[in-house]
Design an enzyme around this catalytic site. Sequence first.
Site, PDB file in Angstrom:
ATOM      1  CB  SER A   1      -8.108   3.514   2.994  1.00 49.14           C
ATOM      2  OG  SER A   1      -7.285   2.962   3.984  1.00 49.14           O
TER       3      SER A   1
ATOM      4  CB  SER B   1      -8.159   0.699   6.019  1.00 45.94           C
ATOM      5  OG  SER B   1      -8.825   1.904   6.332  1.00 45.94           O
TER       6      SER B   1
ATOM      7  CE  LYS C   1      -3.915   1.869   2.671  1.00 47.60           C
ATOM      8  NZ  LYS C   1      -4.743   1.678   3.866  1.00 47.60           N
TER       9      LYS C   1
END
Lengths: 481, 468, 91
Positions: A152, A176, A77
């Site tokens: 996210s 997330s 990420k």
Amino acid sequence: MNLAISGLKYIEEIKNGNYTIEEFVSKTLEQIQKLDGKLHAFLSLNDKAIDQAKKLDKKIQKNEKIGACFGMPISIKDNICVKGTKTTCASKMLEDFVAPYEATVISKLKSEDAIIIGKTNMDEFAMGLTTEFSAFGPSRNPWNHDYVPGGSSGGSAVAVRALECVASLGSDTGGSVRNPASFCSVVGYKPTYGLVSRYGLISYANSIEQIGPLTRTVEDLAFILNIISGIDDKDNTTVDNKNEDYLSEIDAGVEGKKIGIIKEMIGDGADKEVVSATNNALKKFENLGAKCEEISLDMVDYSVAAYYTISATEAGSNLARYDNLRYGFDFPLEGFEFNSYISKARKNFGPEVTRRLIVGGFVPSAGFAGKYFLKALKVKSKLTAEVNEAFKKVDLLLAPTVPICPFKLGEKIDDPIALFLIDFNTVTANLTGKPAISIPFELSDGLPIGIQLLAKSMHDKALLQAAYALQNTVHLPEIQL
Amino acid sequence: MTKIGLEIHCQLTNLESKLFCTCRANYRGYEPNTNVCPICMGLPGTLPLLNQKAVEKATTIAMALNCKTPEKLAFFRKNYFYPDLPKNFQITQLNVYGPTSIGLEGKVLVDEKEIRILRIQLEEDPGRLIYEGSSEKTQITLVDYNRAGTPLVEIVTEPDFENPKQVRLFLNMLSDLLENLSVSDPELEGAIRADVNVSIQGGKRVEIKNIGSFHDLEKAIHFEITRQESLAARNIQIIQETRHWDEQRKITISARRKEEELEYRYFLEGDIPWILIDSQTLDRLKNDMPESIISKKERYISKYKIPSQVAEVLSSDKFYSDMFEQVRDETNVKDVANIITTDLMGLVDTKEKRENSKLTPQHLVELVNAIKSNKITRTAAKIALKEIVKSGKTLSDVISELDLVHVSDASELTRIIDQVLSEEIIAVEQAKTNPDTINYLIGKVMQKTKGNADPKLTLSIIQKKIQT
Amino acid sequence: MKCLILKEKIEEVAKLMRIELDDHVVYLDRVQKMIEYFDILDEADVESEKPSVQELPIKNLREDKHIPYEERIIDTLKNYKGNYIRAPKMI
């Protein structure tokens, strides 16, 4: 050579010489080429991946020692620092930021010879639930491109589901990792707070977030967790897990275990398909020898408000350093006074981040702190006490990961409260520091529903065992990519 | 009734590393931005790593100021924007969840006035700003982060001071204390900074910041008292505000108050757990604490019967008291005290002289013994000491090189006296009636012996010879 | 208890957070909705709760040692002149 295999299976294939690391990495990059134009899981790719694969293949040929990952392509990420790569947090504020140092989890993966294949898309600064708040465009759900992948860590979940990598590392502040895992039918994990070092994770709400892996199987997750977990002298909030092995005895099963279904999380706010899937999961656990009962946690009803109050306050502070003076984007400072320069520079935050920062400046301020921020901290304490009490009665807690089924891009983006409530079932684990996992369970109208399990602090091993047991009862149809 | 309070920031310059990272604690003398790392530069993704010794040293200071020291320490964020603040928040301490800062509710006696210490907290220093060009035309601020993250101990007193003299005595005592504890070198530029607050006749408190030196601090307090008194005399309200000390004009001026900057949104620092200080650690810190200056002075007076003035000098300077402790034994206490505070003092009264001094405790022991056994005279000892401090040579080498042997051998002395008397016939005649002339003759003998003649013996021999 | 967040307050907070807002109305509406949702906290029965905290014994803290950072960090950052970081002027 099949990309749709687990990480452990991949390692076996490489060990057996069925193909080379270079071949697998090459095919992975082709897959990305083929799909990512539409899916947009990645923000940047590692242009040295093939070289790194070749080097590892040479080591194998020469019978030299090689790390446990055997060149496994893993995506990261884009809020986790990989030295020498752009680390943007999907934000224009950091669009030129190249990390000058490496996160602990990355060092650990690299020392086991994982190959970092690329950085994945996310909601800007990890604030969001659909990856629609990325400054560089949303990612799309591989099951149906019109639907959100969750957030996210949306890019990570998409990349793992779409075979663009074997595993990914995301971050979980309010759900997330688990939320996109559920929406994309991958396994997503939030460790006990302190189990995995946050050194190199660009902070959003540092008192409640953790780096968590996303994988296609629970065993893969345990394998990755073995590598990235452990006390780190670069992060004083990490705890000593005494080098626990999460993969061994993962098939221990759930015979005799007590599982509590959190009543508040299958209430009025939950879609009926989700509730029905949850009941199916309970039945499956009973068939495996567990005993299920209902648990009530009063504070859950206030947990979303508490979460957003606390995370906005911390974000307001954690994002203060983005003044564009030492790192950021190109914006000359001549002719400006200090406060007006940084106020203009910080316009480069996206709308959702801006809103959260305003909220985060408001709720802890004099006159309002007692009503909002300090109250939220008290809710956090009481919720923790309630969950600890519950764990005296049961070994595990169960709930659907997300109360609703996946929805279309653009559908909820204008409704802040509707967005907040997507986190209704996941923030509890963050506020209380407990480990939690999402396992892909069912499809409804072609879109995935995930089941969530929570365990006591530091009982990550037991959690993974229960997740493994449930996983083996699940047979989802093949995805058409 | 004048009320003055202090807010003092002391850098822990004797530590090896900064408060939250492993860069040097003492940043002085390095090229800008070379004593930095991702943590103290506030790079994204970095985390603070609290320095164990900083907590210990700060706790020691709290103990020395008679504070309560809590079992659990907590750190908080103070949020505001400034170019010298890498994270745009400062990690500091508060006491909102019960006592959690380094020390609370302490007290010290200054000139017989009790000054209460409100609290002591551990926090980080920001970086340094340099303004390019003159301040009117300045376009750019240059930032040097070498200092960012340096460990600071903030000491806040209650407004118990009644006059600037007490403030000065307190600050001197504090400097000596910090040096005695080996936590900080108060001589280093910027190592101790103080802000002061002043109120008169129970009125509003005015804070004064930006005072560069202790010398200016006294001036600032005097000015502010005068300013407030003149306002009060004209029945003008004294506003509660922050004023800046203008070094050039030697006055305090009102600093523009910005409302929103007072909103710091304090909350717990999530990257630093609460630190547990166990009772064993506290006991160890207490036991390892060097003896306080007051205690030393009292001991020197009562146990060794050293005069109060001498004891004062010895005890308040660590360099002297360390030397004293290493050299003294049961027999020579007073002599050692004496030689340090009279002869040695002038030779090592600056930091540079002390750093260059080659004197060792062994030297002093030998010197004191030589004086006692009459091997050399007091005068000669002074000369020898100067040479030893400069060169570090042994006492015996110095004595022989500089010809300092105490001439106390009667026959040798007689021979020299005879020489002098034969050269000073007129003086000898005068000496028969005028005793002062004898001193002149003694002086001549001293000259010939380079000060090494035993004065008593010289006098008695001369007297005898003159009578005959 | 509903809390009306005034436009002025939003502007004030935006200034505090150093974010220039072009059109406050756009944010006013959504921020207001978010903060109104938090009013639910009023109903939570939690007055006596103390913060739940992580603890660390002092002996587990970092040793006081000088370890220089091997690389020249300032070379990797933007906005520098010679050895300094440049910032806009302070008033």
